[in-house]
Design a protein around this motif. Structure first.
Motif, short mmCIF file in Angstrom:
data_model
loop_
_atom_site.label_atom_id
_atom_site.label_comp_id
_atom_site.label_asym_id
_atom_site.label_seq_id
_atom_site.Cartn_x
_atom_site.Cartn_y
_atom_site.Cartn_z
N LEU A 95 0.93 -1.14 -0.08
CA LEU A 95 -0.02 -0.04 -0.01
C LEU A 95 0.86 1.34 0.01
O LEU A 95 1.59 1.27 1.10
CB LEU A 95 -0.97 0.10 1.11
N VAL A 96 0.70 1.96 -1.00
CA VAL A 96 1.84 3.09 -1.34
C VAL A 96 0.82 4.32 -1.15
O VAL A 96 -0.17 4.62 -2.06
CB VAL A 96 2.33 3.00 -2.59
N MET A 97 1.28 5.08 -0.02
CA MET A 97 0.44 6.39 0.08
C MET A 97 1.31 7.42 -0.22
O MET A 97 2.47 7.57 0.17
CB MET A 97 0.00 6.49 1.69
N VAL A 98 0.70 8.31 -0.88
CA VAL A 98 1.60 9.43 -1.69
C VAL A 98 0.85 10.93 -1.34
O VAL A 98 -0.29 11.01 -1.26
CB VAL A 98 1.69 9.35 -3.16
N ASN A 99 1.72 11.73 -0.63
CA ASN A 99 1.40 12.98 -0.09
C ASN A 99 1.06 13.58 -1.36
O ASN A 99 2.12 14.03 -2.06
CB ASN A 99 2.42 13.68 0.81
N VAL A 110 5.12 7.23 -8.97
CA VAL A 110 5.93 7.41 -7.78
C VAL A 110 5.96 6.09 -7.15
O VAL A 110 7.01 5.58 -6.67
CB VAL A 110 4.96 8.20 -6.71
N ALA A 111 4.89 5.12 -7.13
CA ALA A 111 5.26 3.93 -6.40
C ALA A 111 6.06 2.98 -7.07
O ALA A 111 6.48 1.95 -6.38
CB ALA A 111 3.62 3.18 -6.31
N ASN A 112 5.97 2.98 -8.49
CA ASN A 112 6.88 2.33 -8.90
C ASN A 112 8.79 2.47 -8.49
O ASN A 112 9.32 1.54 -8.67
CB ASN A 112 7.21 2.85 -10.72
#
Length: 155
Positions: A95-99, A110-112
């Motif tokens: 689970l990638v949370m991006v501000n 971004v998650a890559n």
């Protein structure tokens, strides 16, 4: 095939010291053959070098670097708990949370930064995983990226 630790060395990467939890939780819990990693941030030398919102303060490439650093921190926590990263049978889920600024919609790019690193270290069969990449209005300490994950382990 090279071990994950050998792949890290081939890539010129070193795992940092596992980051300490910043509140009342633990960084990892292992249940049966699953390792659940709490949300980790981009910690380096005791600080957060990647802060701010993607789409206003931070560009995609910087966000990818933040996700890459987060994953190195996660792997440090995992290795500290299980001994050798070769015990990872499969990366199961991130689970990638991006501000994110409200108009930012490139969270998967971004998650890559994290996902590509895992595939480079563990290979396609063990490293490819299910993933969610979501935008957040805010993250703790204004960090740009926070990631939590699930890893399947071998005995």
């Amino acid at each position: 095939m090279a071990t994950p630790e050998e792949r890290l060395a081939e890539l010129g990467l070193e795992l940092p010291e596992p980051p300490a939890a910043v509140a009342n939780y633990v960084g990892i819990v292992v249940v049966d053959r699953l390792a659940f990693l709490a949300g980790h941030g981009p910690v380096e030398d005791g600080g957060f070098p990647y802060t701010g919102k993607l789409g206003s303060d931070v560009d995609i490439e910087e966000g990818r670097r933040a996700a890459h650093l987060v994953m190195l921190n996660m792997l440090a926590t995992l290795k500290n708990e299980i001994g050798e990263l070769d015990r990872v049978a499969r990366v199961v889920k991130l689970l990638v949370m991006v501000n994110s600024h409200p108009s930012f919609a490139e969270q998967p790019a971004v998650a890559n930064g994290a996902s590509d690193l895992l595939v480079s270290i563990f290979g396609e069969d063990r490293g490819r995983h299910a993933r969610s990449a979501v935008g957040m209005a805010a993250l703790p300490f204004d960090i740009s990226v926070e990631i939590e994950g699930i890893f399947a382990l071998q005995d």
